[in-house]
Enzyme design. Structure first.
Site: not given
Length: 305
Positions: A180, A244
């Site tokens: 990220n 995830d």
């Protein structure tokens, strides 16, 4: 091709709160505590399996928590390389606020009991053509990378949670990074997404980078091919397993099913959107059939270019 996910297995304790607890504050949670199977490794293995990949999970849990093996197996994950040891299973304390955002406190437990002998035993069953997936919730990541690279494996790293020791690992041997903006900034010293992608190619030439940008979607660059995808307008209930789910679906679509970058980003984004619309971590991850069913049906928001 087989996936080996050498990763964490946790038990998640989830508390719904009006707002995240501030320093010195005591807050009463709303409703009952939720207890879920989780851990970034666990969640990503489930996402890979639900996306149709052949995945083996390697890790360690307490002898008292064999139910975790059953949950992985019921999702289609092979558990041949999970050891049960005399240490408590890793766990997470998760606060979820009224907007569905979360903050997480981890306790490593058995996740930090990996040994060189165990690593050698597991990697001895894999080699060239297989994909190794790693996060940063277990110990000896640097050793696993070195040994997997020597065996010719494709190495994928989700550097979460990011910390200073990770920066000293042999990251030049990583084939694909999924990260990220915060992790990208820690790795490169840059905050602008375009600069993060550029800098990653300078630091790790030829690597593939999948950079998630929250409400601005996701972008991809491997030095040759670029990709971009926006988000879907869904009601956010719990974001715990969003990243995830994206990771598992992207990797399964890209490496197992040999789909294009554009298609892999699309399916991973749909799967992640479906996951945040439900409570829990692994329990919220959708099946591939559900992702196909919602293609072209979710309200799509174009990314800011």
């Amino acid at each position: 091709m087989r996936f080996l996910n050498f990763g964490s297995i946790n038990i998640d304790y989830v508390y719904h709160v009006d707002h995240f607890v501030r320093p010195g504050e005591t807050e009463l949670s709303e409703g009952e505590r939720g207890t879920f199977s989780g851990g970034k490794g666990f969640n990503q293995s489930v996402a890979l399996a639900k996306a149709g990949a052949e995945v083996y999970h390697a890790g360690k849990i307490s002898r008292e928590d064999s139910f975790l093996l059953k949950e992985l197996e019921s999702a289609g994950v092979r558990t041949d390389f999970i050891q049960q040891v005399g240490m408590y299973t890793g766990h997470a304390i998760i606060q979820v606020d009224t907007t569905g955002q979360n903050c997480i406190l981890l306790s490593a437990g058995a996740n930090h009991t990996m040994t060189e002998t165990f690593i050698d035993e597991v990697l001895g069953h894999f080699g060239a053509g297989d994909v190794l997936l790693l996060q940063n919730e277990i110990n000896r990541i640097d050793s696993i990378i070195e040994k997997a690279h020597a065996r010719g494996m494709t190495i994928v790293l989700n550097p979460s949670p990011i910390n200073k020791p990770l920066l000293s690992y042999p990251l030049d041997k990583v084939t694909c990074f999924l990260l990220n903006e915060i992790e990208g900034q820690e790795l490169t010293g840059r905050s602008d997404p375009a600069q993060i992608l550029e800098r990653m190619q300078i630091q790790f030439p030829g690597c593939a980078v999948v950079l998630t940008l929250g409400k601005d979607g996701v972008c991809y660059w491997d030095g040759k091919e670029r990709g971009r995808h926006g988000i879907y307008d869904v009601e956010v209930v719990d974001t715990t397993a969003a990243g995830d789910t994206f990771t598992g679906y992207f990797l399964a679509c890209r490496y197992q099913h040999q789909e294009t970058i554009a298609r892999a980003l699309e399916k991973a984004s749909i799967a992640s959107s479906l996951a945040v619309s439900k409570n829990g971590a692994a329990a919220s991850i959708p099946l591939l059939a559900d992702v196909h069913a919602y293609q072209d049906k979710l309200p799509y928001i174009l990314p800011n270019v």
